[in-house]
Write a protein that holds these residues in place. Structure first.
Motif, PDB file in Angstrom:
ATOM      1  N   LEU A  40       0.828  -1.202   0.000  1.00  0.00           N
ATOM      2  CA  LEU A  40       0.000   0.000   0.000  1.00  0.00           C
ATOM      3  C   LEU A  40       0.864   1.255   0.000  1.00  0.00           C
ATOM      4  O   LEU A  40       0.652   2.179  -0.795  1.00  0.00           O
ATOM      5  N   MET A  43       2.555   2.312  -3.296  1.00  0.00           N
ATOM      6  CA  MET A  43       1.792   3.022  -4.321  1.00  0.00           C
ATOM      7  C   MET A  43       2.150   4.499  -4.378  1.00  0.00           C
ATOM      8  O   MET A  43       2.081   5.122  -5.439  1.00  0.00           O
ATOM      9  N   TYR A  44       2.537   5.066  -3.238  1.00  0.00           N
ATOM     10  CA  TYR A  44       2.872   6.489  -3.195  1.00  0.00           C
ATOM     11  C   TYR A  44       4.165   6.784  -3.958  1.00  0.00           C
ATOM     12  O   TYR A  44       4.407   7.923  -4.352  1.00  0.00           O
ATOM     13  N   VAL A 133       2.125   8.765   5.505  1.00  0.00           N
ATOM     14  CA  VAL A 133       1.217   7.843   4.822  1.00  0.00           C
ATOM     15  C   VAL A 133       0.189   7.436   5.876  1.00  0.00           C
ATOM     16  O   VAL A 133       0.548   6.860   6.901  1.00  0.00           O
ATOM     17  N   ILE A 166      -6.842  11.821  -4.573  1.00  0.00           N
ATOM     18  CA  ILE A 166      -6.815  10.365  -4.398  1.00  0.00           C
ATOM     19  C   ILE A 166      -7.777   9.689  -5.379  1.00  0.00           C
ATOM     20  O   ILE A 166      -7.544   8.559  -5.814  1.00  0.00           O
ATOM     21  N   LEU A 172      -5.172   3.277  -5.331  1.00  0.00           N
ATOM     22  CA  LEU A 172      -5.627   3.963  -4.115  1.00  0.00           C
ATOM     23  C   LEU A 172      -7.104   4.318  -4.229  1.00  0.00           C
ATOM     24  O   LEU A 172      -7.854   4.207  -3.256  1.00  0.00           O
ATOM     25  N   ARG A 173      -7.531   4.750  -5.412  1.00  0.00           N
ATOM     26  CA  ARG A 173      -8.942   5.072  -5.634  1.00  0.00           C
ATOM     27  C   ARG A 173      -9.819   3.851  -5.355  1.00  0.00           C
ATOM     28  O   ARG A 173     -10.837   3.943  -4.666  1.00  0.00           O
ATOM     29  N   LEU A 175      -9.104   1.124  -3.514  1.00  0.00           N
ATOM     30  CA  LEU A 175      -9.081   0.755  -2.097  1.00  0.00           C
ATOM     31  C   LEU A 175      -9.972   1.670  -1.277  1.00  0.00           C
ATOM     32  O   LEU A 175     -10.745   1.210  -0.422  1.00  0.00           O
ATOM     33  N   MET A 176      -9.878   2.977  -1.515  1.00  0.00           N
ATOM     34  CA  MET A 176     -10.705   3.910  -0.757  1.00  0.00           C
ATOM     35  C   MET A 176     -12.187   3.682  -1.033  1.00  0.00           C
ATOM     36  O   MET A 176     -13.033   3.828  -0.149  1.00  0.00           O
ATOM     37  N   CYS A 281      -1.959  17.850  -2.706  1.00  0.00           N
ATOM     38  CA  CYS A 281      -1.220  16.597  -2.604  1.00  0.00           C
ATOM     39  C   CYS A 281       0.176  16.906  -2.083  1.00  0.00           C
ATOM     40  O   CYS A 281       0.679  18.020  -2.271  1.00  0.00           O
TER      41      CYS A 281
END
Length: 331
Positions: A40, A43-44, A133, A166, A172-173, A175-176, A281
């Motif tokens: 996770l 991803m950043y 994070v 995001i 990430l989109r 997962l959120m 961001c």
């Protein structure tokens, strides 16, 4: 110290109750937690790196390869958001890794759930700190799904407000969306607080869902450093306005250990920090346990603790108090 005060000061460990996770050996659960949390955080770094690779390919004349990467990224950023409640339960795998505790007694949990379901109260839970994070989100979705419920009422989990940027980041989109996250625009938040519904709130007698979010935003990211506790609140007047207009109750929440996962290169009000806030961001380098594998997080030395304060009075409650005072004065 009285029994009630002792209960208020107590901390309660979060324990896994998901059958699938309980069927795994503790060593396997811990290994899965390390792998998933590292992926996770990766991803950043991975998403910006993919964009840079695409631009480099286009510059070198490999237009088709660059276009293919661009299309994949575009497709991932446009996937519809779908709620997946079972993924919240799977986040219980992080309980043991980060030694999660909370401060809610059974009495407080029951009162909160009954107020939501029976009396239509809604809560805006503002979680601090944001962290470099925000891994505490993983802990929160598992905790809220498991503990903010009663057998007769079900869960009052709610929905999350996330930074608009995001919503355009593949992976990430998605997962959120699984965890009921949505863009934190004012209209979105107000609509879901007052008339939203969904799989997490089907047993309620009243419309609307609770909201949880990280109000410190990008500004709070640049204050994050292990063993440092900073909450950025002053500029966040929008949540106060939202509470006044919807009657929802503002509820402060702090996750001790939320800043202890990563170090970062920028922790000041530099031009880069100001630019990041302008675009919504953050642009910073971060690392955890090892500099050569930066996305592996540190484990907070004292574990993580979700501390939820008593909700502030709502506009509806304040109006009732004024009315009662006026009746008392008239008598």
């Amino acid at each position: 110290m009285s029994a009630s005060k002792a209960d208020d000061a107590a901390l309660y460990p979060c324990r896994i109750d998901d059958p699938f996770l309980l069927s795994l050996h503790p060593t396997v659960r811990r290994a899965l937690a390390w792998v998933f949390v590292t992926l996770l955080a990766s991803m950043y770094y991975l998403l910006p790196a993919t964009v840079l690779v695409s631009l480099a390919l286009a510059t070198c004349g490999h237009v088709i390869s660059a276009a293919a990467i661009g299309l994949v990224l575009l497709g991932g950023s446009l996937l519809p958001l779908h709620e997946r409640p079972y993924t919240r339960r799977l986040c219980q795998v992080y309980y043991e890794l980060f030694r999660l505790r909370h401060n809610l007694t059974q009495e407080r949990i029951r009162r909160l759930v009954e107020d939501c379901v029976e009396r239509g109260e809604r809560y805006i839970l503002g979680m601090h700190p944001h962290g470099v994070v925000p891994l505490q989100v993983l802990l929160w979705v598992a905790f809220a799904d498991q503990y903010l419920r009663t057998a007769e009422h079900g869960t009052v989990y709610g929905f999350g407000g996330m930074a608009s940027v995001i919503c355009y980041l593949p992976g990430l989109r998605t997962l959120m969306g699984w965890w009921t996250g949505m863009p934190a625009t004012y209209s979105n938040l107000k609509r879901n607080l007052t008339s939203g519904s969904g799989a997490t709130f089907t047993r309620a007698k009243h419309p609307g869902r609770n909201l949880y979010m990280l109000p410190g935003g990008v500004a709070e990211i640049f204050t994050a450093q292990p063993a440092r506790h900073v909450a950025v609140w002053k500029p966040r007047r929008g949540l106060c306005r939202l509470a006044l207009e919807t009657g929802a109750r503002l509820t402060p929440m702090y996750v001790f250990g939320g800043n202890d996962f990563y170090f970062q290169s920028l922790t000041s009000d530099s031009w880069l920090a100001r630019t990041s806030r302008s675009f919504g961001c953050s642009v910073t380098l971060f690392w955890g346990r090892w500099w050569w594998l930066p996305t592996v997080p540190l484990t907070p030395p004292h574990g993580c603790t979700i501390a939820i304060a008593e909700p502030l009075p709502s506009r509806r409650a304040a109006a009732a108090d004024v009315e009662a005072a006026e009746w008392g004065a008239a008598e």
